[in-house]
Design a protein around this motif. Structure first.
Motif, PDB file in Angstrom:
ATOM      1  N   ARG A 156     -26.309  58.685  -0.266  1.00  0.00           N
ATOM      2  CA  ARG A 156     -27.118  57.461  -0.360  1.00  0.00           C
ATOM      3  C   ARG A 156     -27.556  57.021   1.030  1.00  0.00           C
ATOM      4  N   PHE A 174     -29.901  43.599  -0.776  1.00  0.00           N
ATOM      5  CA  PHE A 174     -30.419  44.554  -1.761  1.00  0.00           C
ATOM      6  C   PHE A 174     -31.874  44.235  -2.130  1.00  0.00           C
ATOM      7  N   ASN A 189     -38.013  49.057  -2.045  1.00  0.00           N
ATOM      8  CA  ASN A 189     -37.256  49.908  -1.129  1.00  0.00           C
ATOM      9  C   ASN A 189     -36.920  49.089   0.118  1.00  0.00           C
ATOM     10  N   GLN A 241     -30.807  51.415   0.108  1.00  0.00           N
ATOM     11  CA  GLN A 241     -31.856  51.970  -0.734  1.00  0.00           C
ATOM     12  C   GLN A 241     -31.296  52.270  -2.112  1.00  0.00           C
ATOM     13  N   GLY A 242     -32.000  51.801  -3.143  1.00  0.00           N
ATOM     14  CA  GLY A 242     -31.563  52.041  -4.508  1.00  0.00           C
ATOM     15  C   GLY A 242     -31.720  53.502  -4.906  1.00  0.00           C
ATOM     16  N   SER A 243     -31.555  53.779  -6.185  1.00  0.00           N
ATOM     17  CA  SER A 243     -31.651  55.154  -6.680  1.00  0.00           C
ATOM     18  C   SER A 243     -32.610  55.200  -7.863  1.00  0.00           C
ATOM     19  N   GLN A 264     -37.003  52.851  -7.973  1.00  0.00           N
ATOM     20  CA  GLN A 264     -35.687  52.592  -7.397  1.00  0.00           C
ATOM     21  C   GLN A 264     -35.128  51.271  -7.920  1.00  0.00           C
ATOM     22  N   ARG A 265     -33.807  51.284  -8.144  1.00  0.00           N
ATOM     23  CA  ARG A 265     -33.179  50.121  -8.763  1.00  0.00           C
ATOM     24  C   ARG A 265     -31.685  50.158  -8.518  1.00  0.00           C
ATOM     25  N   TRP A 266     -31.003  49.117  -9.036  1.00  0.00           N
ATOM     26  CA  TRP A 266     -29.557  48.959  -8.874  1.00  0.00           C
ATOM     27  C   TRP A 266     -28.884  48.853 -10.235  1.00  0.00           C
ATOM     28  N   ASP A 300     -23.067  51.819  -7.558  1.00  0.00           N
ATOM     29  CA  ASP A 300     -23.624  50.968  -6.515  1.00  0.00           C
ATOM     30  C   ASP A 300     -22.588  50.026  -5.910  1.00  0.00           C
ATOM     31  N   GLY A 311     -31.971  43.329  -7.239  1.00  0.00           N
ATOM     32  CA  GLY A 311     -31.034  43.318  -6.121  1.00  0.00           C
ATOM     33  C   GLY A 311     -30.212  42.040  -6.078  1.00  0.00           C
ATOM     34  N   MET A 330     -27.536  42.630  -8.379  1.00  0.00           N
ATOM     35  CA  MET A 330     -26.538  43.489  -7.754  1.00  0.00           C
ATOM     36  C   MET A 330     -25.648  42.690  -6.814  1.00  0.00           C
TER      37      MET A 330
END
Length: 331
Positions: A64, A86, A92, A117-119, A123-125, A138, A168, A171
Protein backbone atom coordinates in the motif's frame (compact mmCIF):
# COMPACT_ATOMS: atom_id res chain seq x y z
CA UNK A 1 6.03 33.51 -48.59
CA UNK A 2 2.96 33.77 -46.37
CA UNK A 3 0.69 30.75 -46.14
CA UNK A 4 -2.94 31.74 -46.37
CA UNK A 5 -5.44 29.77 -44.28
CA UNK A 6 -9.09 29.97 -45.16
CA UNK A 7 -11.74 30.94 -42.63
CA UNK A 8 -13.17 27.42 -42.78
CA UNK A 9 -9.73 25.85 -42.14
CA UNK A 10 -9.17 28.17 -39.18
CA UNK A 11 -12.55 27.19 -37.75
CA UNK A 12 -11.76 23.48 -38.13
CA UNK A 13 -8.35 24.00 -36.53
CA UNK A 14 -9.92 25.79 -33.55
CA UNK A 15 -12.49 23.01 -33.15
CA UNK A 16 -9.74 20.36 -33.23
CA UNK A 17 -7.63 22.22 -30.67
CA UNK A 18 -10.63 22.72 -28.36
CA UNK A 19 -11.61 19.05 -28.73
CA UNK A 20 -8.07 17.92 -27.88
CA UNK A 21 -8.05 20.25 -24.89
CA UNK A 22 -11.37 18.86 -23.65
CA UNK A 23 -10.16 15.28 -24.07
CA UNK A 24 -6.99 16.07 -22.10
CA UNK A 25 -9.07 17.82 -19.45
CA UNK A 26 -11.39 14.81 -19.18
CA UNK A 27 -8.42 12.46 -18.90
CA UNK A 28 -6.84 14.65 -16.24
CA UNK A 29 -10.15 14.88 -14.43
CA UNK A 30 -10.46 11.10 -14.46
CA UNK A 31 -6.98 10.81 -13.00
CA UNK A 32 -7.62 13.33 -10.27
CA UNK A 33 -10.96 11.73 -9.45
CA UNK A 34 -10.12 8.04 -9.50
CA UNK A 35 -6.58 7.26 -10.56
CA UNK A 36 -3.59 6.06 -8.54
CA UNK A 37 -0.95 8.55 -7.51
CA UNK A 38 2.12 8.91 -9.74
CA UNK A 39 4.52 9.35 -6.84
CA UNK A 40 3.69 5.82 -5.70
CA UNK A 41 5.59 4.47 -8.73
CA UNK A 42 8.83 5.80 -7.24
CA UNK A 43 8.58 5.09 -3.50
CA UNK A 44 11.27 6.12 -1.06
CA UNK A 45 12.73 4.28 1.91
CA UNK A 46 14.83 5.18 4.90
CA UNK A 47 14.71 8.35 6.96
CA UNK A 48 12.42 11.13 5.84
CA UNK A 49 13.78 14.40 4.45
CA UNK A 50 11.94 17.70 4.38
CA UNK A 51 9.15 17.84 1.80
CA UNK A 52 7.27 15.10 -0.04
CA UNK A 53 7.95 11.40 -0.28
CA UNK A 54 5.85 8.44 -1.38
CA UNK A 55 6.28 5.36 0.77
CA UNK A 56 5.12 1.74 0.55
CA UNK A 57 4.05 -0.42 3.48
CA UNK A 58 2.80 -4.00 3.41
CA UNK A 59 -0.54 -4.15 5.17
CA UNK A 60 -2.15 -7.58 5.48
CA UNK A 61 0.13 -8.94 2.77
CA UNK A 62 -0.76 -6.16 0.30
CA UNK A 63 1.62 -3.36 -0.74
CA UNK A 64 0.00 0.00 0.00
CA UNK A 65 1.14 3.54 -0.74
CA UNK A 66 0.90 6.77 1.19
CA UNK A 67 2.37 10.25 0.86
CA UNK A 68 4.42 11.66 3.71
CA UNK A 69 4.93 15.39 4.06
CA UNK A 70 7.72 16.53 6.38
CA UNK A 71 7.58 20.27 7.16
CA UNK A 72 10.43 22.73 6.57
CA UNK A 73 12.78 23.01 9.52
CA UNK A 74 11.79 19.57 10.79
CA UNK A 75 14.05 18.54 13.68
CA UNK A 76 14.27 14.74 14.07
CA UNK A 77 15.36 15.19 17.68
CA UNK A 78 11.97 16.72 18.52
CA UNK A 79 8.97 14.33 18.35
CA UNK A 80 6.28 15.90 16.17
CA UNK A 81 2.51 15.40 15.91
CA UNK A 82 1.24 13.25 13.03
CA UNK A 83 -2.01 13.81 11.12
CA UNK A 84 -3.28 10.99 8.88
CA UNK A 85 -5.98 12.19 6.47
CA UNK A 86 -8.05 9.81 4.30
CA UNK A 87 -9.31 10.94 0.87
CA UNK A 88 -12.87 10.42 -0.31
CA UNK A 89 -14.47 7.89 -2.66
CA UNK A 90 -13.19 8.21 -6.28
CA UNK A 91 -10.26 10.31 -5.09
CA UNK A 92 -6.54 9.97 -4.28
CA UNK A 93 -3.84 11.67 -2.16
CA UNK A 94 -3.15 14.29 -4.85
CA UNK A 95 -6.72 15.52 -5.13
CA UNK A 96 -7.26 15.26 -1.37
CA UNK A 97 -4.27 17.51 -0.82
CA UNK A 98 -5.64 19.98 -3.38
CA UNK A 99 -9.04 20.03 -1.68
CA UNK A 100 -7.94 20.19 1.97
CA UNK A 101 -4.51 21.91 1.84
CA UNK A 102 -3.48 19.94 4.95
CA UNK A 103 0.15 19.99 3.80
CA UNK A 104 0.17 23.79 3.59
CA UNK A 105 -0.91 24.00 7.22
CA UNK A 106 1.63 21.32 8.16
CA UNK A 107 4.36 23.52 6.67
CA UNK A 108 3.21 26.44 8.82
CA UNK A 109 2.61 24.53 12.04
CA UNK A 110 5.40 21.96 11.90
CA UNK A 111 3.50 18.68 12.10
CA UNK A 112 3.99 15.52 10.05
CA UNK A 113 1.26 14.63 7.55
CA UNK A 114 0.30 11.37 5.85
CA UNK A 115 -2.09 11.14 2.88
CA UNK A 116 -2.88 7.41 2.42
CA UNK A 117 -4.00 5.99 -0.91
CA UNK A 118 -7.11 3.84 -1.03
CA UNK A 119 -7.50 0.63 -3.02
CA UNK A 120 -9.63 -0.59 -5.91
CA UNK A 121 -11.01 1.34 -8.84
CA UNK A 122 -12.52 3.76 -8.03
CA UNK A 123 -10.25 4.07 -5.00
CA UNK A 124 -12.01 3.78 -1.67
CA UNK A 125 -11.82 2.66 1.96
CA UNK A 126 -13.35 -0.29 3.78
CA UNK A 127 -15.42 2.02 5.97
CA UNK A 128 -18.81 0.35 5.48
CA UNK A 129 -20.36 -2.92 4.25
CA UNK A 130 -19.70 -3.53 0.57
CA UNK A 131 -16.84 -1.06 0.31
CA UNK A 132 -13.98 -3.53 0.87
CA UNK A 133 -11.60 -4.49 -1.95
CA UNK A 134 -10.44 -8.13 -1.84
CA UNK A 135 -10.51 -8.11 1.95
CA UNK A 136 -8.05 -5.21 2.13
CA UNK A 137 -7.39 -4.32 5.77
CA UNK A 138 -7.51 -0.53 5.96
CA UNK A 139 -7.40 -0.49 9.77
CA UNK A 140 -4.10 -2.38 9.65
CA UNK A 141 -2.97 0.03 6.92
CA UNK A 142 -3.44 2.93 9.34
CA UNK A 143 -1.38 1.15 12.00
CA UNK A 144 1.34 0.36 9.47
CA UNK A 145 1.46 3.99 8.31
CA UNK A 146 1.94 5.21 11.89
CA UNK A 147 4.67 2.60 12.44
CA UNK A 148 6.40 3.45 9.15
CA UNK A 149 6.33 7.22 9.76
CA UNK A 150 7.63 6.58 13.28
CA UNK A 151 10.58 4.66 11.79
CA UNK A 152 11.28 7.33 9.16
CA UNK A 153 10.77 10.37 11.39
CA UNK A 154 10.28 11.32 15.02
CA UNK A 155 6.58 10.95 15.90
CA UNK A 156 5.04 11.85 19.23
CA UNK A 157 2.86 8.75 19.88
CA UNK A 158 0.60 10.78 22.17
CA UNK A 159 -0.27 13.17 19.33
CA UNK A 160 -1.43 11.02 16.44
CA UNK A 161 -4.64 12.30 14.81
CA UNK A 162 -6.94 10.98 12.10
CA UNK A 163 -9.21 12.86 9.70
CA UNK A 164 -11.06 12.15 6.50
CA UNK A 165 -13.54 13.31 3.88
CA UNK A 166 -16.66 11.44 2.75
CA UNK A 167 -15.80 7.71 2.52
CA UNK A 168 -12.49 8.71 4.10
CA UNK A 169 -14.44 10.37 6.90
CA UNK A 170 -16.20 7.07 7.46
CA UNK A 171 -12.77 5.44 7.59
CA UNK A 172 -11.58 7.99 10.17
CA UNK A 173 -14.64 7.17 12.27
CA UNK A 174 -13.86 3.45 11.99
CA UNK A 175 -10.30 4.10 13.16
CA UNK A 176 -11.73 6.01 16.11
CA UNK A 177 -13.98 3.06 16.94
CA UNK A 178 -11.34 0.34 16.64
CA UNK A 179 -8.08 2.12 17.48
CA UNK A 180 -9.17 4.53 20.19
CA UNK A 181 -5.99 3.88 22.17
CA UNK A 182 -3.86 4.91 19.16
CA UNK A 183 -5.39 8.30 18.25
CA UNK A 184 -5.62 11.41 20.42
CA UNK A 185 -8.53 12.89 18.42
CA UNK A 186 -10.39 12.49 15.15
CA UNK A 187 -12.14 14.74 12.65
CA UNK A 188 -14.49 14.16 9.72
CA UNK A 189 -15.99 16.23 6.92
CA UNK A 190 -19.14 14.88 5.24
CA UNK A 191 -18.32 11.54 6.86
CA UNK A 192 -19.99 8.53 5.22
CA UNK A 193 -20.82 6.63 8.42
CA UNK A 194 -22.92 3.53 7.76
CA UNK A 195 -23.73 2.40 11.30
CA UNK A 196 -22.65 2.90 14.91
CA UNK A 197 -24.00 -0.43 16.15
CA UNK A 198 -20.62 -2.13 16.35
CA UNK A 199 -18.66 0.93 17.50
CA UNK A 200 -17.27 0.43 21.00
CA UNK A 201 -14.13 2.55 21.52
CA UNK A 202 -11.78 1.40 24.28
CA UNK A 203 -11.60 5.02 25.50
CA UNK A 204 -13.40 8.29 24.71
CA UNK A 205 -12.04 9.93 21.56
CA UNK A 206 -12.46 13.71 21.10
CA UNK A 207 -14.09 14.46 17.76
CA UNK A 208 -14.81 17.40 15.48
CA UNK A 209 -17.35 16.90 12.70
CA UNK A 210 -18.46 19.05 9.72
CA UNK A 211 -21.54 18.35 7.61
CA UNK A 212 -23.37 20.37 4.95
CA UNK A 213 -27.14 20.64 5.23
CA UNK A 214 -27.51 20.32 1.43
CA UNK A 215 -25.10 17.42 0.98
CA UNK A 216 -26.46 15.30 -1.93
CA UNK A 217 -24.19 12.33 -1.17
CA UNK A 218 -24.20 11.81 2.59
CA UNK A 219 -27.60 13.29 3.30
CA UNK A 220 -27.67 15.54 6.38
CA UNK A 221 -30.77 13.81 7.77
CA UNK A 222 -29.49 10.39 6.77
CA UNK A 223 -30.69 8.12 3.98
CA UNK A 224 -29.72 7.01 0.49
CA UNK A 225 -27.26 8.85 -1.73
CA UNK A 226 -29.12 11.28 -4.00
CA UNK A 227 -26.27 12.32 -6.31
CA UNK A 228 -26.97 10.30 -9.47
CA UNK A 229 -23.39 9.72 -10.66
CA UNK A 230 -21.94 8.78 -7.28
CA UNK A 231 -24.96 6.62 -6.47
CA UNK A 232 -24.64 4.79 -9.80
CA UNK A 233 -20.91 4.15 -9.37
CA UNK A 234 -21.35 3.00 -5.76
CA UNK A 235 -24.12 0.60 -6.77
CA UNK A 236 -21.98 -0.75 -9.64
CA UNK A 237 -19.36 -2.00 -7.15
CA UNK A 238 -21.98 -3.32 -4.74
CA UNK A 239 -21.30 -0.68 -2.08
CA UNK A 240 -23.90 0.44 0.43
CA UNK A 241 -25.57 3.75 -0.47
CA UNK A 242 -27.35 4.50 2.82
CA UNK A 243 -25.60 6.50 5.53
CA UNK A 244 -26.50 7.86 8.93
CA UNK A 245 -26.10 11.56 8.23
CA UNK A 246 -25.28 14.00 11.01
CA UNK A 247 -27.11 12.12 13.77
CA UNK A 248 -24.12 9.86 14.41
CA UNK A 249 -22.43 12.78 16.19
CA UNK A 250 -24.87 12.56 19.09
CA UNK A 251 -24.18 8.84 19.35
CA UNK A 252 -20.44 9.52 19.50
CA UNK A 253 -21.04 12.06 22.26
CA UNK A 254 -23.00 9.43 24.18
CA UNK A 255 -20.13 6.95 23.79
CA UNK A 256 -17.82 9.63 25.21
CA UNK A 257 -20.12 10.05 28.21
CA UNK A 258 -20.87 13.69 27.38
CA UNK A 259 -23.81 15.68 28.72
CA UNK A 260 -26.77 14.88 26.43
CA UNK A 261 -27.61 18.54 25.77
CA UNK A 262 -24.91 20.35 23.79
CA UNK A 263 -24.15 24.05 24.08
CA UNK A 264 -24.60 26.27 21.03
CA UNK A 265 -21.53 27.97 19.61
CA UNK A 266 -21.66 31.49 18.22
CA UNK A 267 -22.77 31.29 14.56
CA UNK A 268 -20.41 32.48 11.83
CA UNK A 269 -22.02 33.30 8.51
CA UNK A 270 -23.78 30.12 7.43
CA UNK A 271 -22.11 27.92 10.05
CA UNK A 272 -23.86 26.72 13.22
CA UNK A 273 -21.93 24.87 15.89
CA UNK A 274 -22.66 22.62 18.86
CA UNK A 275 -20.25 21.52 21.60
CA UNK A 276 -20.83 18.46 23.79
CA UNK A 277 -19.09 18.92 27.13
CA UNK A 278 -18.90 17.13 30.48
CA UNK A 279 -17.41 14.13 28.66
CA UNK A 280 -15.24 11.44 30.21
CA UNK A 281 -11.54 12.33 30.00
CA UNK A 282 -12.60 15.77 28.65
CA UNK A 283 -13.17 14.11 25.27
CA UNK A 284 -15.41 16.85 23.91
CA UNK A 285 -17.34 16.55 20.66
CA UNK A 286 -17.84 19.58 18.38
CA UNK A 287 -20.23 19.60 15.44
CA UNK A 288 -20.50 22.22 12.70
CA UNK A 289 -23.54 22.31 10.43
CA UNK A 290 -22.77 24.16 7.19
CA UNK A 291 -25.94 25.88 5.98
CA UNK A 292 -26.58 24.96 2.30
CA UNK A 293 -23.17 23.29 2.26
CA UNK A 294 -22.69 20.48 -0.24
CA UNK A 295 -20.52 17.38 -0.26
CA UNK A 296 -17.47 19.61 0.05
CA UNK A 297 -14.64 20.61 2.38
CA UNK A 298 -15.42 23.97 4.05
CA UNK A 299 -12.70 26.51 3.33
CA UNK A 300 -11.12 24.14 0.82
CA UNK A 301 -10.84 23.93 -2.95
CA UNK A 302 -14.36 23.90 -4.49
CA UNK A 303 -15.54 20.67 -6.09
CA UNK A 304 -18.75 20.30 -8.15
CA UNK A 305 -20.85 18.50 -5.53
CA UNK A 306 -22.65 21.46 -4.02
CA UNK A 307 -21.64 24.68 -2.31
CA UNK A 308 -18.19 25.00 -0.72
CA UNK A 309 -18.58 27.33 2.25
CA UNK A 310 -15.81 29.84 2.93
CA UNK A 311 -17.31 30.87 6.28
CA UNK A 312 -15.05 28.41 8.09
CA UNK A 313 -11.83 26.58 7.28
CA UNK A 314 -12.26 22.93 8.28
CA UNK A 315 -8.54 22.18 8.06
CA UNK A 316 -7.54 25.01 10.37
CA UNK A 317 -10.36 24.30 12.82
CA UNK A 318 -9.46 20.61 12.94
CA UNK A 319 -5.83 21.37 13.66
CA UNK A 320 -6.70 23.86 16.44
CA UNK A 321 -8.92 21.15 17.90
CA UNK A 322 -6.24 18.46 17.58
CA UNK A 323 -3.70 20.71 19.31
CA UNK A 324 -5.84 20.69 22.43
CA UNK A 325 -5.84 16.91 22.79
CA UNK A 326 -3.09 14.47 23.65
CA UNK A 327 -3.12 10.88 24.88
CA UNK A 328 -0.74 11.95 27.67
CA UNK A 329 -3.37 14.32 29.01
CA UNK A 330 -6.13 11.69 29.01
CA UNK A 331 -6.24 9.15 31.87
Amino acid sequence: RRIMISKRARTILIIVVVALFLLCAMAAGGYWATGPSLRCNLPEKGLADEGWSARIVTAGGVDRCYYLYTPPGYDPSQPAPLVVSFHGFMSNPDSHGLITHWHQLAAEEGFLLAYPQGSGYPQRWNAAPGWAVDDVDDVQFFLDIVADVSAAASVDPARVYVSGFSNGGGMAERVGCELADQVAAMGTVAGAVRSMEECSPSRPVPAMVFHGTADPVVIYEGGEVEHVLIRTIAESIGASITFMGAEWVGTWATLNGCDPTPEALAPSGGVRGLRYTGCRNDAEVIFYAINEGGHTWPGGFPIPVGKTSQDIDATEELWRFFEQHSLDAQP
